[in-house]
Design an enzyme around this catalytic site. Structure first.
Site, PDB file in Angstrom:
ATOM      1  NE  ARG A   1      -2.541  -1.513   3.318  1.00 51.02           N
ATOM      2  CZ  ARG A   1      -2.421  -2.766   3.736  1.00 51.02           C
ATOM      3  NH1 ARG A   1      -2.830  -3.768   2.967  1.00 51.02           N
ATOM      4  NH2 ARG A   1      -1.895  -3.059   4.911  1.00 51.02           N
TER       5      ARG A   1
ATOM      6  CD  GLU B   1       0.277  -7.889  18.339  1.00 54.02           C
ATOM      7  OE1 GLU B   1      -0.043  -7.298  17.299  1.00 54.02           O
ATOM      8  OE2 GLU B   1      -0.459  -8.027  19.328  1.00 54.02           O
TER       9      GLU B   1
HETATM   10  P1  AMP Z   1       3.711  -1.411  11.875  1.00 55.68           P
HETATM   11  O1  AMP Z   1       4.935  -2.117  11.355  1.00 55.68           O
HETATM   12  O2  AMP Z   1       3.194  -2.004  13.142  1.00 55.68           O
HETATM   13  O3  AMP Z   1       3.914   0.087  11.975  1.00 55.68           O
HETATM   14  O4  AMP Z   1       2.552  -1.668  10.818  1.00 55.68           O
HETATM   15  C1  AMP Z   1       2.509  -0.941   9.644  1.00 55.68           C
HETATM   16  C2  AMP Z   1       2.229  -1.807   8.452  1.00 55.68           C
HETATM   17  O5  AMP Z   1       1.202  -2.755   8.699  1.00 55.68           O
HETATM   18  C3  AMP Z   1       1.759  -0.948   7.307  1.00 55.68           C
HETATM   19  O6  AMP Z   1       2.332  -1.439   6.097  1.00 55.68           O
HETATM   20  C4  AMP Z   1       0.248  -1.093   7.317  1.00 55.68           C
HETATM   21  O7  AMP Z   1      -0.266  -1.185   6.006  1.00 55.68           O
HETATM   22  C5  AMP Z   1      -0.020  -2.355   8.109  1.00 55.68           C
HETATM   23  N1  AMP Z   1      -0.978  -2.156   9.222  1.00 55.68           N
HETATM   24  C6  AMP Z   1      -0.705  -2.288  10.554  1.00 55.68           C
HETATM   25  N2  AMP Z   1      -1.783  -2.071  11.296  1.00 55.68           N
HETATM   26  C7  AMP Z   1      -2.782  -1.765  10.437  1.00 55.68           C
HETATM   27  C8  AMP Z   1      -4.167  -1.404  10.602  1.00 55.68           C
HETATM   28  N3  AMP Z   1      -4.745  -1.316  11.814  1.00 55.68           N
HETATM   29  N4  AMP Z   1      -4.890  -1.134   9.499  1.00 55.68           N
HETATM   30  C9  AMP Z   1      -4.317  -1.202   8.261  1.00 55.68           C
HETATM   31  N5  AMP Z   1      -3.035  -1.544   8.041  1.00 55.68           N
HETATM   32  C10 AMP Z   1      -2.264  -1.828   9.122  1.00 55.68           C
END
Ligand code: AMP
Length: 177
Positions: free
Chosen positions: A63, A100
């Site tokens: 995305r 996680e």
């Molecule tokens: P993080 O590594 O935890 O910052 O997660 C970010 C990545 O996971 C991004 O590429 C997002 O597209 C996806 N992502 C994580 N949480 C969500 C959420 N609640 N809704 C949509 N995409 C998420």
């Protein structure tokens, strides 16, 4: 909250318990379906980042490719994809990080960034920050400087921003929850 943030928030679709129980997934596909809003997002990102001295835009699969590429075109700079392991065809740098549950590995082509270039990292959403940190590590391994981070959505209650600060404290999100 400005008009664009209001429009983004009223258009994003919350999908509870996806991809697993307890996660509220922020579905950005309705933003892509709205031609005018999608254009406004690109223009607003471009307004924010122009004259920031960015040499290269990096977008994170998948995305991060959507507005990452259109933003790069507006800024008239190259776009470089970061992809999940095994997808890039030429010689690549890899970085593995913990999620996680389980782990992930992302890659960048070795010849995509030239030493000393200022690199902007873009993804659709900042949650815990793990993915953006992985991208920042790949930029640094490539010899680039992390000049900033760009997101459409920031989930501020997960404090990902604090973890990114050691790479760059220039962090911009069009909408914050
Ligand atoms: P993080 O590594 O935890 O910052 O997660 C970010 C990545 O996971 C991004 O590429 C997002 O597209 C996806 N992502 C994580 N949480 C969500 C959420 N609640 N809704 C949509 N995409 C998420």
């Amino acid at each position: 909250m400005d008009d664009l943030e209001l429009q983004i928030k009223s258009t994003i679709r919350d999908v509870p318990d996806f991809p697993k129980p307890g996660i509220v997934f922020k579905d950005i596909t309705p933003l892509l379906s709205d031609v005018q809003l999608s254009k406004s997002i690109t223009i607003s990102l471009a307004d924010h980042w122009q004259n920031s001295g960015i040499d290269v835009m990096v977008g994170i699969e998948s995305r991060g490719f959507m507005w990452g590429h259109s933003l790069a075109q507006h800024l008239e700079i190259p776009f470089v994809p970061i992809r999940k392991k095994g997808k890039l065809p030429a010689e690549s740098h890899s970085f593995a990080y913990d999620l996680e549950y389980g782990s992930a590995e992302i890659e960048i082509h070795k010849d995509a960034i030239m030493g000393g270039q200022n690199v902007l990292i873009h993804d659709d959403l900042l949650a815990t920050g793990g993915t953006a940190i992985g991208a920042a590590e790949l930029v640094q391994i490539s010899g680039g400087k992390v000049a900033g981070f760009s997101f459409i959505v920031e989930l501020s209650f997960l404090s990902g921003r604090n973890k990114l600060a050691s790479y760059s404290d220039v962090i911009h999100a069009l909408s914050t929850y």
